[in-house]
Write an enzyme that holds these catalytic residues in place. Structure first.
Site, PDB file in Angstrom:
ATOM      1  N   CYS A  26       1.011  -1.153  -0.070  1.00  0.00           N
ATOM      2  CA  CYS A  26       0.117   0.074  -0.022  1.00  0.00           C
ATOM      3  C   CYS A  26       0.956   1.193  -0.083  1.00  0.00           C
ATOM      4  O   CYS A  26       1.609   1.600   0.989  1.00  0.00           O
ATOM      5  CB  CYS A  26      -0.959  -0.052   1.198  1.00  0.00           C
ATOM      6  SG  CYS A  26      -1.592   1.497   1.728  1.00  0.00           S
ATOM      7  N   CYS A  29       0.034   3.897   2.935  1.00  0.00           N
ATOM      8  CA  CYS A  29       0.511   3.423   3.907  1.00  0.00           C
ATOM      9  C   CYS A  29       2.238   3.551   4.267  1.00  0.00           C
ATOM     10  O   CYS A  29       2.551   3.944   5.420  1.00  0.00           O
ATOM     11  CB  CYS A  29       0.355   1.720   4.043  1.00  0.00           C
ATOM     12  SG  CYS A  29      -1.242   1.061   3.989  1.00  0.00           S
TER      13      CYS A  29
END
Length: 102
Positions: A26, A29
């Site tokens: 991600c 993230c």
């Protein structure tokens, strides 16, 4: 030493626990990672930060209805008191943590 359960992790006595639900693949993230390190440093002794990989711990992610990542959930005395999906600034997190610490 046995691993602590998620319930034990979020029931940290005396301090709130910020949980970062993330995945290695991600992009946002990865953007949050240094922000969370900064927050953890600024609130050392007043906040515990833990990371939960949603790919490895799908049950916990489902339990808290994590539908997008990153999702941050702040727990105080084992109860969720704040949650936010997406990238959040260190200042925003700091304000929430200060509120949780009273």
């Amino acid at each position: 030493m046995p691993k602590k359960s998620f319930s034990e992790l979020i029931n940290s006595p005396g301090m709130p626990v910020l949980v970062d639900f993330y995945a290695d693949w991600c992009g946002p993230c990865k953007t949050m990672a240094p922000i969370l390190e900064q927050v953890a440093g600024q609130h050392q002794g007043k906040l515990k930060v833990i990371k939960i990989d949603v790919d490895k711990h799908q049950g916990v992610a489902q339990q808290f209805r994590v539908q997008s990542i990153p999702t941050l959930i702040l727990f105080h005395k084992g109860q969720p008191v704040w949650r936010q999906a997406g990238v959040v600034s260190a200042a925003q997190i700091g304000q929430v943590v200060q509120g949780a610490n009273g």
